[in-house]
Each structure stands twice: as C-alpha cells, then as structure tokens.
Design a protein around this motif. Structure first.
Motif, PDB file in Angstrom:
ATOM      1  N   VAL A  42       0.840  -1.201   0.000  1.00 53.30           N
ATOM      2  CA  VAL A  42       0.000   0.000   0.000  1.00 53.30           C
ATOM      3  C   VAL A  42       0.874   1.251   0.000  1.00 53.30           C
ATOM      4  O   VAL A  42       0.619   2.194  -0.751  1.00 53.30           O
ATOM      5  CB  VAL A  42      -0.965   0.006   1.203  1.00 53.30           C
ATOM      6  CG1 VAL A  42      -1.658   1.351   1.342  1.00 53.30           C
ATOM      7  CG2 VAL A  42      -2.000  -1.104   1.057  1.00 53.30           C
ATOM      8  N   LEU A  43       1.926   1.217   0.807  1.00 52.68           N
ATOM      9  CA  LEU A  43       2.835   2.368   0.830  1.00 52.68           C
ATOM     10  C   LEU A  43       3.454   2.606  -0.543  1.00 52.68           C
ATOM     11  O   LEU A  43       3.580   3.749  -0.991  1.00 52.68           O
ATOM     12  CB  LEU A  43       3.930   2.164   1.887  1.00 52.68           C
ATOM     13  CG  LEU A  43       4.983   3.277   1.989  1.00 52.68           C
ATOM     14  CD1 LEU A  43       4.345   4.628   2.259  1.00 52.68           C
ATOM     15  CD2 LEU A  43       6.021   2.959   3.072  1.00 52.68           C
ATOM     16  N   GLU A  44       3.822   1.527  -1.212  1.00 55.58           N
ATOM     17  CA  GLU A  44       4.394   1.671  -2.553  1.00 55.58           C
ATOM     18  C   GLU A  44       3.415   2.366  -3.493  1.00 55.58           C
ATOM     19  O   GLU A  44       3.802   3.230  -4.282  1.00 55.58           O
ATOM     20  CB  GLU A  44       4.754   0.294  -3.125  1.00 55.58           C
ATOM     21  CG  GLU A  44       6.105  -0.203  -2.668  1.00 55.58           C
ATOM     22  CD  GLU A  44       6.377  -1.648  -3.085  1.00 55.58           C
ATOM     23  OE1 GLU A  44       7.501  -2.111  -2.881  1.00 55.58           O
ATOM     24  OE2 GLU A  44       5.455  -2.315  -3.612  1.00 55.58           O
ATOM     25  N   LYS A  45       2.155   1.982  -3.388  1.00 60.56           N
ATOM     26  CA  LYS A  45       1.142   2.599  -4.241  1.00 60.56           C
ATOM     27  C   LYS A  45       1.014   4.084  -3.941  1.00 60.56           C
ATOM     28  O   LYS A  45       0.912   4.920  -4.843  1.00 60.56           O
ATOM     29  CB  LYS A  45      -0.214   1.911  -4.048  1.00 60.56           C
ATOM     30  CG  LYS A  45      -0.258   0.466  -4.505  1.00 60.56           C
ATOM     31  CD  LYS A  45       0.041   0.343  -5.976  1.00 60.56           C
ATOM     32  CE  LYS A  45      -0.022  -1.110  -6.453  1.00 60.56           C
ATOM     33  NZ  LYS A  45       0.429  -1.254  -7.844  1.00 60.56           N
ATOM     34  N   VAL A  46       1.001   4.419  -2.656  1.00 62.10           N
ATOM     35  CA  VAL A  46       0.869   5.825  -2.267  1.00 62.10           C
ATOM     36  C   VAL A  46       2.096   6.620  -2.726  1.00 62.10           C
ATOM     37  O   VAL A  46       1.977   7.750  -3.200  1.00 62.10           O
ATOM     38  CB  VAL A  46       0.685   5.964  -0.739  1.00 62.10           C
ATOM     39  CG1 VAL A  46       0.662   7.426  -0.332  1.00 62.10           C
ATOM     40  CG2 VAL A  46      -0.592   5.274  -0.291  1.00 62.10           C
ATOM     41  N   ALA A  47       3.251   5.984  -2.633  1.00 63.56           N
ATOM     42  CA  ALA A  47       4.497   6.676  -2.956  1.00 63.56           C
ATOM     43  C   ALA A  47       4.792   6.695  -4.446  1.00 63.56           C
ATOM     44  O   ALA A  47       5.792   7.269  -4.872  1.00 63.56           O
ATOM     45  CB  ALA A  47       5.656   6.022  -2.211  1.00 63.56           C
ATOM     46  N   ALA A  48       3.905   6.106  -5.215  1.00 65.52           N
ATOM     47  CA  ALA A  48       4.155   5.966  -6.662  1.00 65.52           C
ATOM     48  C   ALA A  48       4.159   7.308  -7.399  1.00 65.52           C
ATOM     49  O   ALA A  48       4.582   7.389  -8.548  1.00 65.52           O
ATOM     50  CB  ALA A  48       3.138   5.028  -7.285  1.00 65.52           C
ATOM     51  N   SER A  49       3.662   8.345  -6.748  1.00 67.63           N
ATOM     52  CA  SER A  49       3.709   9.672  -7.365  1.00 67.63           C
ATOM     53  C   SER A  49       3.732  10.737  -6.282  1.00 67.63           C
ATOM     54  O   SER A  49       3.621  10.428  -5.097  1.00 67.63           O
ATOM     55  CB  SER A  49       2.489   9.890  -8.265  1.00 67.63           C
ATOM     56  OG  SER A  49       1.390  10.298  -7.491  1.00 67.63           O
ATOM     57  N   HIS A  50       3.853  11.988  -6.708  1.00 61.31           N
ATOM     58  CA  HIS A  50       3.805  13.086  -5.739  1.00 61.31           C
ATOM     59  C   HIS A  50       2.391  13.620  -5.579  1.00 61.31           C
ATOM     60  O   HIS A  50       2.166  14.630  -4.917  1.00 61.31           O
ATOM     61  CB  HIS A  50       4.766  14.204  -6.150  1.00 61.31           C
ATOM     62  CG  HIS A  50       6.199  13.803  -6.065  1.00 61.31           C
ATOM     63  ND1 HIS A  50       6.871  13.724  -4.870  1.00 61.31           N
ATOM     64  CD2 HIS A  50       7.084  13.418  -7.002  1.00 61.31           C
ATOM     65  CE1 HIS A  50       8.113  13.332  -5.086  1.00 61.31           C
ATOM     66  NE2 HIS A  50       8.271  13.128  -6.384  1.00 61.31           N
TER      67      HIS A  50
END
Lengths: 176, 176
Positions: A42-50
């Motif tokens: 989930v963190l990866e998904k959130v961090a996938a963009s700014h």
DNA sequence: CTGCTATATGAAACAATATTACAATAGTTG
DNA sequence: CAACTATTGTAATATTGTTTCATATAGCAG
C-alpha cells in the motif's frame, strides 16, 4: 543539497520511491513497527507519485495487479501508515500521499534515522497544486508559534493542526 | 466589546442566531444574492449551534420538521451559503458551521454591512474542540504573511488556504 | 517444537457522504 | 405574455468509510 519541493513533471521518480521505501523499512525496524507485506505494498502505491491518491484508487490499482482486497484492508493499512507518519491524509480531498520529509537529509548524509520527524506534535503544512495534483510538504515549525499565540489568546489547548494551501505549483506555472 | 470565541455551553444562543440571520438577510440583499426560503432554512439549521453539522443531519433535521428533501437540495444550499461566505466547511469532518465573524462588529456598532469579510482571499483558521465540537473562527490575516513566505520560497501561487486546529476549548477545560 | 496470545488480514454487509442527469417550477426581463 | 435564467424536485447512482465476525499468522513462553 536541497531538493525542490515540486520536482519537474518528467523527473525520474524511481529515486524518490526507492529512497522512501528504504527509509520506511529502516524506520519501522528501529521503531518496532511491523511494515507487513500488505502495508508495504500500500505504501508503494501511495508513494508511486507526488500526487495524493484515494483509497479506492489504491484498491483498483491492487486489483489490477491481481490482488483483490476489501476496502477495509486498504483503510487499515492507510491508518497504520498514517499513524507511523509515513503518509499523510489530505482532508480536503479524502486522499493520501507519502511523507517525503523524513529521509531527505538522513539517507543522503548517512545519518542515523531520526524517528518520527513528521509526528503529530508539530503542525502539518501542505502546498497542493490544483492543476497537476502534486503535493509539497513544508516544515511546519515556522507557523507553530503563531498557532500557539492564537490558541493561547483563546485559552485553547492545541493537540493537532493541519494547514492545506491550494494553488499552482512551479512546474505548472512554467508550462502554462 | 469583544465576545469570547468559545461561549459558555449554557449561553443563550438565540442572540447568536438572530444576529446571524439578520446579517445574512442584509448582506444577501446588498450583494444581490438570493437567500431563498430553502437556503435560509438550511442556514438556520447550520447556525443553530456553534458546532459543525453534517449535511445528512440537516436533512434529518428538516425531515423532522416535515420538510422531506433529497440530499442534493441540502448540498446545493450549502454550496450557495459557502460561496456567499456565510458558512464554512470543516474538511476534516465533512461538516458545516456558520461564520460568525461577519457581523460581530457591524451589527452592534450600526456600521454599514461590510461585504464578504470571510472571503476566500484570506486564510481560514478554525479552532475545533474535539470534546464538545464547538468551532471558533479566528482572524486569518496574521498567518497570511507566513503563508506567503512559504509559498514564495517555492514559487507557489496561492489561491486558498485553510488551517484546522484541533484541541480543547476553554469551556471544556473548565468543566473537566 | 508446541501451544498460547496478540496482532494482522479476510470476507460480507452496510453506513455515510456526495454527485449526475433530467424534469418541473419560480423569478426576471424584454 | 413570451423567452430566458435561476432554483428546486425527483430518482438513481457514485464515492468514501465502517461494523462485525471469522480466520490466519507472527512472536513468545514453556
């Protein structure tokens, strides 16, 4: 050397994510928090963009990867990550974005990880571009005294504060 | 003479509402805005306390009065009232409360109505009591320079900003 | 290693918040 | 009154978030 708060739209984002994930791993380990597989994904998904991303967008995104979850699973992960200070929630748009402030110095300088810099103890301040959706997080310490002054004059006991500033980011002004 | 931002829990609220409605009538007339029957009723519901109220609470409230509406009707009125600067929306709780700042001076001093004091041009600053739910709205002008400084340093062009401060109000600290 | 316990996840239903699209009505202007 | 604009009504639907209970898994004590 200070990074720009609003990177170019075409910047190489892989550095941003890899730094962030590296920090998250170290931080959780040191803080005794369990960054489980689901939470990490989930963190990866959130961090996938700014940009900020909605819970159901994450859900759809994971479904596209073959991982079909119930909403609650995503919300639970988001709660954990927010609690840990790894992500923030934009109240005005019900969406989430990764906190970048934790590791900008630490990782590059090989400093020891400083725990929970973005803790709830100091005000959260976000610049939100209503054109491209990018979020820039700003050091909240500078407005803290002002908030204290206001609060004291009303004898109000502050627990948490969040300032959301909407407008247009540099990149979008340039490309208009 | 300055009113307390957080009145006693047992204060006589009828003055608050009647002043507010009086202002709303005058203000809309002068500004050429149509405070229709529905909009006025919705405003009365919002102004019925110093707490923020949700759209569906208003809906239920009106239904109890015999006026059964669709959600959209309430949302449309809320949009109008917010646009007019007569109410604000708490982003963190999806709820609405009446702006008190417009008329505190004007009506008592028999000044001419000054239009749109709480306009979007200056930051909105709210103190939100997480115990009793009361909202205190604070003059945002004092944090404006700070926001400008932060924004300028990032070359960010500000359109609107809102600061939500959560904690405990005077009345609740006294009665605990 | 085994079982115990706390923590985390799965699954289904549902609750709360908000919007779209189109029809009807009221108010305004020529 | 006719034409036009603004407001409200009606129904369906979209979006966001939670409750409840069951199941699984990690960490730990014996």
């Amino acid at each position: 050397m200070k990074q720009s708060l609003f990177p170019q739209h075409d910047h190489d984002h892989s550095d941003c994510t890899s730094n962030l994930m590296k920090f998250a791993d170290l931080y959780c380990q040191q803080a005794g928090l369990r960054l489980t597989k689901l939470r990490r994904t989930v963190l990866e998904k959130v961090a996938a963009s700014h940009k900020a991303i909605g819970a159901y967008q994450i859900l759809d995104n994971l479904a596209a990867d073959g991982q079909k979850l119930a909403p609650i699973s995503v919300y639970r992960s988001l709660d954990f990550l927010q609690e840990a200070g790894l992500i923030h929630r934009l109240e005005s748009t019900n969406s989430y974005f990764a906190c970048q402030r934790n590791f900008d110095d630490d990782l590059t300088n090989n400093n020891p990880i400083s725990l929970n810099k973005c803790s709830e103890t100091s005000p959260l301040v976000f610049l939100i571009c209503d054109n491209c959706g990018a979020i820039g997080e700003v050091e909240g310490a500078s407005i803290e005294p002002l908030i204290e002054t206001v609060a004291n004059s009303e004898k109000f006991k502050v627990k948490h504060s969040q300032l959301e500033i909407k407008g247009t980011c540099t990149s979008c002004q340039a490309s208009s």
